[in-house]
Scaffold this motif. Structure first.
Motif, PDB file in Angstrom:
ATOM      1  N   ASP A  98      11.458 -19.841 -26.157  1.00  0.00           N
ATOM      2  CA  ASP A  98      11.765 -20.867 -27.158  1.00  0.00           C
ATOM      3  C   ASP A  98      12.951 -20.503 -28.045  1.00  0.00           C
ATOM      4  O   ASP A  98      13.335 -21.275 -28.917  1.00  0.00           O
ATOM      5  CB  ASP A  98      10.540 -21.168 -28.017  1.00  0.00           C
ATOM      6  CG  ASP A  98      10.080 -19.977 -28.847  1.00  0.00           C
ATOM      7  OD1 ASP A  98      10.672 -18.876 -28.698  1.00  0.00           O
ATOM      8  OD2 ASP A  98       9.132 -20.131 -29.638  1.00  0.00           O
ATOM      9  N   GLY A 107      22.958 -36.945 -26.838  1.00  0.00           N
ATOM     10  CA  GLY A 107      21.987 -37.732 -27.580  1.00  0.00           C
ATOM     11  C   GLY A 107      22.590 -38.854 -28.385  1.00  0.00           C
ATOM     12  O   GLY A 107      21.863 -39.609 -29.028  1.00  0.00           O
ATOM     13  N   GLU A 112      14.467 -38.311 -16.821  1.00  0.00           N
ATOM     14  CA  GLU A 112      13.935 -37.959 -18.133  1.00  0.00           C
ATOM     15  C   GLU A 112      14.078 -36.458 -18.375  1.00  0.00           C
ATOM     16  O   GLU A 112      13.181 -35.811 -18.920  1.00  0.00           O
ATOM     17  CB  GLU A 112      12.463 -38.388 -18.249  1.00  0.00           C
ATOM     18  CG  GLU A 112      12.253 -39.885 -18.231  1.00  0.00           C
ATOM     19  CD  GLU A 112      13.007 -40.588 -19.363  1.00  0.00           C
ATOM     20  OE1 GLU A 112      13.019 -40.044 -20.491  1.00  0.00           O
ATOM     21  OE2 GLU A 112      13.582 -41.657 -19.118  1.00  0.00           O
ATOM     22  N   ASN A 159      14.603 -33.921 -27.662  1.00  0.00           N
ATOM     23  CA  ASN A 159      13.288 -34.339 -27.180  1.00  0.00           C
ATOM     24  C   ASN A 159      13.364 -34.742 -25.706  1.00  0.00           C
ATOM     25  O   ASN A 159      12.884 -35.809 -25.295  1.00  0.00           O
ATOM     26  CB  ASN A 159      12.735 -35.498 -28.020  1.00  0.00           C
ATOM     27  CG  ASN A 159      11.254 -35.738 -27.764  1.00  0.00           C
ATOM     28  OD1 ASN A 159      10.519 -34.827 -27.389  1.00  0.00           O
ATOM     29  ND2 ASN A 159      10.824 -36.976 -27.958  1.00  0.00           N
ATOM     30  N   LEU A 160      13.983 -33.862 -24.927  1.00  0.00           N
ATOM     31  CA  LEU A 160      14.221 -34.144 -23.519  1.00  0.00           C
ATOM     32  C   LEU A 160      13.970 -32.871 -22.718  1.00  0.00           C
ATOM     33  O   LEU A 160      14.457 -31.802 -23.079  1.00  0.00           O
ATOM     34  CB  LEU A 160      15.669 -34.613 -23.317  1.00  0.00           C
ATOM     35  CG  LEU A 160      16.067 -35.166 -21.957  1.00  0.00           C
ATOM     36  CD1 LEU A 160      15.318 -36.460 -21.661  1.00  0.00           C
ATOM     37  CD2 LEU A 160      17.578 -35.409 -21.919  1.00  0.00           C
ATOM     38  N   LYS A 161      13.205 -32.975 -21.654  1.00  0.00           N
ATOM     39  CA  LYS A 161      12.883 -31.808 -20.837  1.00  0.00           C
ATOM     40  C   LYS A 161      14.135 -31.256 -20.155  1.00  0.00           C
ATOM     41  O   LYS A 161      15.085 -31.982 -19.878  1.00  0.00           O
ATOM     42  CB  LYS A 161      11.856 -32.176 -19.765  1.00  0.00           C
ATOM     43  CG  LYS A 161      10.481 -32.489 -20.307  1.00  0.00           C
ATOM     44  CD  LYS A 161       9.747 -31.236 -20.763  1.00  0.00           C
ATOM     45  CE  LYS A 161       9.342 -30.372 -19.591  1.00  0.00           C
ATOM     46  NZ  LYS A 161       8.563 -29.179 -20.011  1.00  0.00           N
ATOM     47  N   SER A 183      16.540 -24.159 -24.877  1.00  0.00           N
ATOM     48  CA  SER A 183      15.307 -24.658 -25.489  1.00  0.00           C
ATOM     49  C   SER A 183      15.594 -25.371 -26.801  1.00  0.00           C
ATOM     50  O   SER A 183      14.929 -26.359 -27.139  1.00  0.00           O
ATOM     51  CB  SER A 183      14.333 -23.502 -25.715  1.00  0.00           C
ATOM     52  OG  SER A 183      14.003 -22.869 -24.499  1.00  0.00           O
ATOM     53  N   GLU A 193      16.800 -28.730 -25.907  1.00  0.00           N
ATOM     54  CA  GLU A 193      15.633 -29.477 -25.425  1.00  0.00           C
ATOM     55  C   GLU A 193      14.843 -30.070 -26.586  1.00  0.00           C
ATOM     56  O   GLU A 193      14.498 -31.258 -26.586  1.00  0.00           O
ATOM     57  CB  GLU A 193      14.764 -28.530 -24.589  1.00  0.00           C
ATOM     58  CG  GLU A 193      13.663 -29.193 -23.800  1.00  0.00           C
ATOM     59  CD  GLU A 193      12.908 -28.176 -22.953  1.00  0.00           C
ATOM     60  OE1 GLU A 193      12.622 -28.479 -21.780  1.00  0.00           O
ATOM     61  OE2 GLU A 193      12.605 -27.079 -23.469  1.00  0.00           O
ATOM     62  N   ARG A 194      14.579 -29.251 -27.578  1.00  0.00           N
ATOM     63  CA  ARG A 194      13.817 -29.725 -28.748  1.00  0.00           C
ATOM     64  C   ARG A 194      14.607 -30.748 -29.560  1.00  0.00           C
ATOM     65  O   ARG A 194      14.056 -31.755 -30.014  1.00  0.00           O
ATOM     66  CB  ARG A 194      13.432 -28.539 -29.642  1.00  0.00           C
ATOM     67  CG  ARG A 194      12.295 -27.696 -29.109  1.00  0.00           C
ATOM     68  CD  ARG A 194      11.801 -26.726 -30.168  1.00  0.00           C
ATOM     69  NE  ARG A 194      12.822 -25.756 -30.543  1.00  0.00           N
ATOM     70  CZ  ARG A 194      13.026 -24.594 -29.923  1.00  0.00           C
ATOM     71  NH1 ARG A 194      12.294 -24.267 -28.886  1.00  0.00           N
ATOM     72  NH2 ARG A 194      13.969 -23.762 -30.328  1.00  0.00           N
ATOM     73  N   SER A 195      15.902 -30.497 -29.739  1.00  0.00           N
ATOM     74  CA  SER A 195      16.723 -31.406 -30.551  1.00  0.00           C
ATOM     75  C   SER A 195      16.815 -32.794 -29.938  1.00  0.00           C
ATOM     76  O   SER A 195      16.831 -33.802 -30.647  1.00  0.00           O
ATOM     77  CB  SER A 195      18.127 -30.819 -30.726  1.00  0.00           C
ATOM     78  OG  SER A 195      18.093 -29.631 -31.472  1.00  0.00           O
TER      79      SER A 195
END
Length: 207
Positions: free
Chosen positions: A33, A205, A15, A45-47, A38, A41-43
């Motif tokens: 951020d 993604g 994950e 939604n994955l750590k 980062s 990561e946000r785009s």
């Protein structure tokens, strides 16, 4: 350990994704951020486990990949590598910090080979070996690895050549303006655009 990322204990198996690179991936001069990592990561939604470290070369990315695969059972969904300059290396001149003959009676021809291997004049060969080895390790682990570079000089490595500086159209637009707070590295605007380029270019993604 000095990396600008979460602890591996806080990451769930499969994950997350991993990034390797130099100061551009560490995000020198930027808030955490604001780094391209980062944004990805946000785009998605994955750590992310960000192992970018300023001033390092391809050999550290190889060593860190080896250490990760060897010392943890957790596996990322994919790996992103921002390859640094080929001239950067952990091995300087004729001092065998990590490799080389340790015995005084070793054959002179072998000694000469190691001295040449770790010399500053052989950075392209050494870095190329590190890049191919890193790629092979992740391929053998059945984990997708995507390579790109913000520096030129990768014309001899096809899978990086396609995604080097000249391919990132935003580089020439923003490299001299919108700097990071150290007035040396790329700023937040470039990092945002770079993250969009990375996601689109490698179809991250995608279903």
């Amino acid at each position: 350990m000095g990396y600008r990322t979460d602890e591996i204990e806080n990451i769930q198996d499969n994950e997350f994704f991993i990034t390797y690179g130099c100061s551009h991936t560490e995000g020198v001069g930027l808030a955490e951020d604001e780094i391209w990592v980062s944004n990805v990561e946000r785009s998605l939604n994955l750590k992310c486990l960000n192992y970018g470290y300023g001033g390092t070369g391809p050999d550290l990315q190889m060593i860190n990949s080896m250490c990760f695969l060897k010392n943890t059972s957790k596996r990322p969904k994919f790996v992103l590598v921002q390859w640094p300059e080929l001239t950067r290396t952990l091995f300087f001149r004729d001092i065998p910090l990590f490799l080389g003959p340790r015995f005084s009676n070793i054959n002179a021809q072998i000694t000469n080979f190691y001295n040449a291997y770790i010399s500053e004049n052989n950075d392209i060969n050494r870095s190329t070996a590190a890049i191919y080895t890193t790629t092979l390790m992740w391929n053998l682990a059945s984990i997708p690895i995507y390579s790109f570079s913000l520096q030129d000089g990768y014309n001899h490595i096809e899978f990086v050549k396609r995604y080097q500086q000249s391919s990132v159209e935003y580089n020439y637009i923003y490299k001299d303006i919108h700097k990071a707070r150290d007035a040396s590295h790329f700023g937040p605007i470039y990092h945002r655009l770079l993250s969009e380029w990375v996601i689109n270019e490698f179809q991250l993604g995608a279903k």
